[in-house]
Design an enzyme around this catalytic site. Sequence first.
Site, PDB file in Angstrom:
ATOM      1  N   TYR A 193       0.959  -1.442   0.062  1.00 45.10           N
ATOM      2  CA  TYR A 193      -0.047   0.250  -0.087  1.00 45.10           C
ATOM      3  C   TYR A 193       0.447   1.005  -0.119  1.00 45.10           C
ATOM      4  O   TYR A 193       0.928   2.416  -0.880  1.00 45.10           O
ATOM      5  CB  TYR A 193      -0.747  -0.076   0.927  1.00 45.10           C
ATOM      6  CG  TYR A 193      -1.155   0.831   1.767  1.00 45.10           C
ATOM      7  CD1 TYR A 193      -3.191   1.748   0.407  1.00 45.10           C
ATOM      8  CD2 TYR A 193      -1.295   2.308   2.248  1.00 45.10           C
ATOM      9  CE1 TYR A 193      -3.372   3.147   0.715  1.00 45.10           C
ATOM     10  CE2 TYR A 193      -2.024   3.281   2.059  1.00 45.10           C
ATOM     11  CZ  TYR A 193      -2.598   3.739   1.672  1.00 45.10           C
ATOM     12  OH  TYR A 193      -3.962   5.236   1.989  1.00 45.10           O
TER      13      TYR A 193
HETATM   14  N1  NAP Z   1      -8.483   7.081   5.300  1.00 45.75           N
HETATM   15  C1  NAP Z   1      -7.638   6.936   5.199  1.00 45.75           C
HETATM   16  O1  NAP Z   1      -7.244   7.013   6.488  1.00 45.75           O
HETATM   17  C2  NAP Z   1      -6.036   7.420   4.154  1.00 45.75           C
HETATM   18  C3  NAP Z   1      -5.010   7.992   4.500  1.00 45.75           C
HETATM   19  C4  NAP Z   1      -4.422   8.448   3.316  1.00 45.75           C
HETATM   20  C5  NAP Z   1      -4.939   8.174   1.774  1.00 45.75           C
HETATM   21  N2  NAP Z   1      -6.060   7.688   1.869  1.00 45.75           N
HETATM   22  C6  NAP Z   1      -6.544   7.664   0.823  1.00 45.75           C
HETATM   23  O2  NAP Z   1      -7.238   8.395  -0.157  1.00 45.75           O
HETATM   24  C7  NAP Z   1      -8.580   7.225  -0.451  1.00 45.75           C
HETATM   25  C8  NAP Z   1      -9.684   7.817   0.091  1.00 45.75           C
HETATM   26  O3  NAP Z   1      -9.845   6.154   1.257  1.00 45.75           O
HETATM   27  P1  NAP Z   1     -10.818   6.525   1.643  1.00 45.75           P
HETATM   28  O4  NAP Z   1     -10.583   6.558   3.843  1.00 45.75           O
HETATM   29  O5  NAP Z   1     -12.077   6.898   1.060  1.00 45.75           O
HETATM   30  O6  NAP Z   1     -11.331   4.825   1.518  1.00 45.75           O
HETATM   31  P2  NAP Z   1     -12.441   4.276   1.094  1.00 45.75           P
HETATM   32  O7  NAP Z   1     -13.131   4.462   1.811  1.00 45.75           O
HETATM   33  O8  NAP Z   1     -12.244   2.616   1.771  1.00 45.75           O
HETATM   34  O9  NAP Z   1     -12.755   4.544   0.199  1.00 45.75           O
HETATM   35  C9  NAP Z   1     -12.652   3.779  -1.497  1.00 45.75           C
HETATM   36  C10 NAP Z   1     -12.998   3.906  -2.232  1.00 45.75           C
HETATM   37  O10 NAP Z   1     -12.482   3.746  -3.826  1.00 45.75           O
HETATM   38  C11 NAP Z   1     -13.611   2.707  -4.463  1.00 45.75           C
HETATM   39  N3  NAP Z   1     -13.136   1.887  -5.177  1.00 45.75           N
HETATM   40  C12 NAP Z   1     -12.364   0.796  -4.958  1.00 45.75           C
HETATM   41  N4  NAP Z   1     -11.891   0.233  -5.492  1.00 45.75           N
HETATM   42  C13 NAP Z   1     -12.580   0.632  -7.432  1.00 45.75           C
HETATM   43  C14 NAP Z   1     -12.017   0.661  -8.862  1.00 45.75           C
HETATM   44  N5  NAP Z   1     -11.313  -0.439  -9.058  1.00 45.75           N
HETATM   45  N6  NAP Z   1     -12.992   1.420  -9.558  1.00 45.75           N
HETATM   46  C15 NAP Z   1     -13.852   2.714  -9.023  1.00 45.75           C
HETATM   47  N7  NAP Z   1     -13.327   2.514  -7.241  1.00 45.75           N
HETATM   48  C16 NAP Z   1     -13.256   2.013  -6.285  1.00 45.75           C
HETATM   49  C17 NAP Z   1     -14.743   2.580  -3.375  1.00 45.75           C
HETATM   50  O11 NAP Z   1     -15.253   2.556  -3.806  1.00 45.75           O
HETATM   51  P3  NAP Z   1     -16.701   1.307  -3.805  1.00 45.75           P
HETATM   52  O12 NAP Z   1     -17.166   1.756  -2.504  1.00 45.75           O
HETATM   53  O13 NAP Z   1     -17.999   0.845  -4.374  1.00 45.75           O
HETATM   54  O14 NAP Z   1     -16.205  -0.322  -4.061  1.00 45.75           O
HETATM   55  C18 NAP Z   1     -14.378   3.771  -2.311  1.00 45.75           C
HETATM   56  O15 NAP Z   1     -15.656   4.545  -2.756  1.00 45.75           O
HETATM   57  C19 NAP Z   1      -7.574   6.655  -0.939  1.00 45.75           C
HETATM   58  O16 NAP Z   1      -7.074   6.501  -2.262  1.00 45.75           O
HETATM   59  C20 NAP Z   1      -6.364   6.335   0.319  1.00 45.75           C
HETATM   60  O17 NAP Z   1      -5.546   5.744  -0.344  1.00 45.75           O
HETATM   61  C21 NAP Z   1      -7.079   7.748   3.181  1.00 45.75           C
END
Ligand code: NAP
Length: 199
Positions: free
Chosen positions: A110
Amino acid sequence: MATEIRGAGGTATARVTDVTRMDEVEGLIEFAAGEYGPVDHLVNNAGLMVFSKWSDRAVDDWDKMIDTNLRGYLHAISAVLPGMIARRSGHILNLGAVAGTRVGGASGVYGATKFFIRGITDSLHQEVGVTHGIQVSMISPGVIDTGWARRSPTPRASRSPRTSTRARSTPPASPSTTSSSTPPARTGEPARPWKRSTS
Ligand SMILES: NC(=O)c1ccc[n+]([C@@H]2O[C@H](COP(=O)([O-])OP(=O)(O)OC[C@H]3O[C@@H](n4cnc5c(N)ncnc54)[C@H](OP(=O)(O)O)[C@@H]3O)[C@@H](O)[C@H]2O)c1
């Protein structure tokens, strides 16, 4: 989310898209252009965070993260770039992570995907940012409680023996960001900027 935004008085349209598929991403960009005109802003956000130790050899999970976090971003950049270059304007915002600067426990692949995103953001900025008038930026959050851990894929009994699911839904209690320049580790709350103030 589109319903929530509309309910709050905003305008939103959604289309289900798998970012690992170039044809679907191109379809999304065409759809968005048909609804709202040329795409001025791309937010590369879709990402998978699946934790495992190297000794788990969770190859399936590595592949999924590479397909989503690397190829997904590239597909979207490729789909919007020609129009932005032709118009000499636009904004590409990539979601990185603190893990893209300093990898934490059980997050080698990751974290590596987020190092990649830092690399392509720098490269895009140098190549098309200045000379083509396109804004390129990256946000690198720490741990934010968006519910992603609860939505992590459920371990499947049918997985190959090479694909351990150990620790997949259990991220480190705190990111191993021990640099003195890093704020104390704590989980943040997602903001809801689209909610209009009633005052
Ligand atoms: N939350 C954290 O602590 C954190 C920290 C640092 C960086 N980030 C980054 O922030 C971004 C969003 O994270 P988040 O926390 O909001 O994660 P999340 O709640 O798991 O949301 C991820 C999103 O990505 C979508 N997704 C996954 N695979 C996909 C695919 N093949 N095609 C289209 N959509 C897809 C999911 O859609 P579905 O729900 O339909 O599967 C979901 O809407 C990510 O890039 C993550 O690496 C998050």
